[in-house]
Design a protein around this motif. Structure first.
Motif, short mmCIF file in Angstrom:
data_model
loop_
_atom_site.label_atom_id
_atom_site.label_comp_id
_atom_site.label_asym_id
_atom_site.label_seq_id
_atom_site.Cartn_x
_atom_site.Cartn_y
_atom_site.Cartn_z
N SER A 47 25.69 2.09 -7.65
CA SER A 47 25.85 3.52 -7.42
C SER A 47 25.35 4.32 -8.62
O SER A 47 24.60 5.29 -8.46
N LEU A 48 25.73 3.92 -9.84
CA LEU A 48 25.28 4.65 -11.03
C LEU A 48 23.77 4.59 -11.18
O LEU A 48 23.12 5.60 -11.48
N LEU A 49 23.19 3.41 -10.98
CA LEU A 49 21.74 3.26 -11.13
C LEU A 49 20.98 4.04 -10.06
O LEU A 49 19.93 4.62 -10.33
N LEU A 50 21.51 4.06 -8.84
CA LEU A 50 20.86 4.82 -7.78
C LEU A 50 20.89 6.31 -8.05
O LEU A 50 19.88 7.00 -7.93
N TYR A 51 22.05 6.83 -8.44
CA TYR A 51 22.14 8.26 -8.74
C TYR A 51 21.22 8.62 -9.91
O TYR A 51 20.54 9.65 -9.88
N ILE A 54 17.50 8.49 -8.69
CA ILE A 54 17.14 9.60 -7.81
C ILE A 54 17.08 10.91 -8.58
O ILE A 54 16.21 11.75 -8.35
N ALA A 55 17.98 11.09 -9.55
CA ALA A 55 18.01 12.33 -10.34
C ALA A 55 17.02 12.32 -11.49
O ALA A 55 16.77 13.36 -12.10
N LEU A 186 23.75 16.18 -7.22
CA LEU A 186 22.76 15.77 -6.23
C LEU A 186 23.17 16.33 -4.87
O LEU A 186 24.31 16.76 -4.66
N SER A 187 22.25 16.28 -3.93
CA SER A 187 22.51 16.83 -2.61
C SER A 187 23.54 16.00 -1.86
O SER A 187 23.74 14.81 -2.14
N PHE A 188 24.17 16.62 -0.90
CA PHE A 188 25.16 15.95 -0.07
C PHE A 188 24.55 14.76 0.66
O PHE A 188 25.17 13.70 0.77
N TYR A 189 23.32 14.90 1.12
CA TYR A 189 22.64 13.82 1.85
C TYR A 189 22.48 12.58 0.97
O TYR A 189 22.73 11.46 1.41
N ARG A 246 13.61 4.92 0.08
CA ARG A 246 12.72 6.07 0.02
C ARG A 246 13.21 7.12 -0.96
O ARG A 246 12.43 7.68 -1.73
N LEU A 247 14.53 7.39 -0.96
CA LEU A 247 15.07 8.40 -1.87
C LEU A 247 14.88 8.01 -3.33
O LEU A 247 14.59 8.87 -4.17
N ALA A 248 15.04 6.73 -3.63
CA ALA A 248 14.94 6.27 -5.01
C ALA A 248 13.52 5.88 -5.39
O ALA A 248 13.29 5.51 -6.55
#
Length: 305
Positions: A47-51, A54-55, A186-189, A246-248
């Protein structure tokens, strides 16, 4: 030869080492979710690495990350202790012989829950979003068995949003912790995709860990209901994993892996589904194997690219 090596090589030394190892295993076995500690830690790391990915903000190791990991694990331990507290009357049915044991068990569970709550407050002191998120997950975890279950005793499926919402709230804690440490949002999505992907793996573990055994199934579902739920979770995992790729901006190789893994598990599950004549015992596709496979692929894609 050093004294340590000679001690280990002697029969008496080997017996002492074996006794110490057995005591350690017994101690760890009494810790709630000890066997699931690695997947829980993997979920927090993912979770931390994904956020961060993405950010566009790299995650920097620090003591706060260890505090967040400890809080994340404590929230799941708390969930388990609350479940044990709710099951006391079933595990220790009425009778004077079991009354003392039931009371002693209740006292230990209440003390454990109090300790967990205090530790969560200490670990999240000064965290503007993480502390309320931990509190919300705690409230929902208590409300599921002690409010919703009491309101709908004959309709367990009506309690599903609360019981399954509690672990989702725990996965949401990962976002609020990251938000406090990274000072970004980050966005809700995006948040729903990340938390939903991890939650789906947890739900697959929860609904599959008793398949093939005589234990009570979640929500008293029949065999067909459990099978339908597991298929639904795998399909949901397929969608969320591909969306996260795709998001990341992860590699095409991982995108293929993210889609192929749930599909392979779907085929494996339905081809080896335990029927009345099946060999007793939990099948190999059940439990944490799917969760670990997802996390290993995701960690490799995040750390190597």
């Amino acid at each position: 030869m050093s004294p340590r090596l000679s001690l280990a090589g002697s029969p008496a030394g080997r017996d002492r080492l074996a006794a110490a190892a057995g005591a350690l295993r017994n101690t760890l076995g009494r810790i709630p979710l000890a066997c699931e500690a690695a997947p829980i830690a993997g979920a927090f790391a993912c979770s931390l690495l994904l956020y961060g990915r993405i950010a566009g903000v790299p995650v920097e190791p620090c003591w706060r990350v260890l505090a967040g990991l400890a809080s994340f694990f404590l929230l799941f331990v708390q969930l388990r202790l609350i479940d044990d507290l709710d099951d006391l009357d079933r595990d220790y049915p009425g009778g004077h012989a079991l009354a003392r044991r039931r009371a002693a068990r209740r006292a230990r569970l209440v003390a454990g829950l109090a300790a967990a709550a205090n530790l969560l407050v200490v670990l999240n002191t000064g965290m503007k979003h993480a502390l309320p998120a931990a509190a919300a997950a705690t409230v929902l975890a208590f409300a599921a068995p002690f409010v919703f279950k009491r309101l709908f005793p004959a309709r367990p499926l009506l309690c599903l949003p609360a019981f399954e919402g509690a672990p989702f709230a725990i996965f949401m804690y990962g976002y609020f912790f990251w938000r406090d440490t990274a000072q970004r949002d980050l966005s809700f999505y995006v948040v729903v995709c990340v938390a939903g992907s991890l939650w789906t793996g947890y739900e697959f573990w929860k609904f599959s860990r008793k398949v093939g055994t005589t234990a009570l199934q979640p929500y008293h579902l029949p065999v067909r209901g459990i099978r339908a739920a597991l298929n639904a979770f795998l399909i949901l995992a397929l969608g969320t994993n591909v969306a996260l790729a795709r998001l990341a901006g992860l590699s095409q190789t991982y995108s293929i892996y993210a889609a192929a893994l749930p599909l392979a598990w779907l085929v494996w599950l339905n081809a080896r589904w335990p029927g009345p004549a099946s060999r007793p015992g939990r099948p190999r596709w059940a439990g944490t194997r799917f969760v670990v496979a997802v996390q290993l692929g995701l960690l490799a894609a995040l750390l190597l690219t």
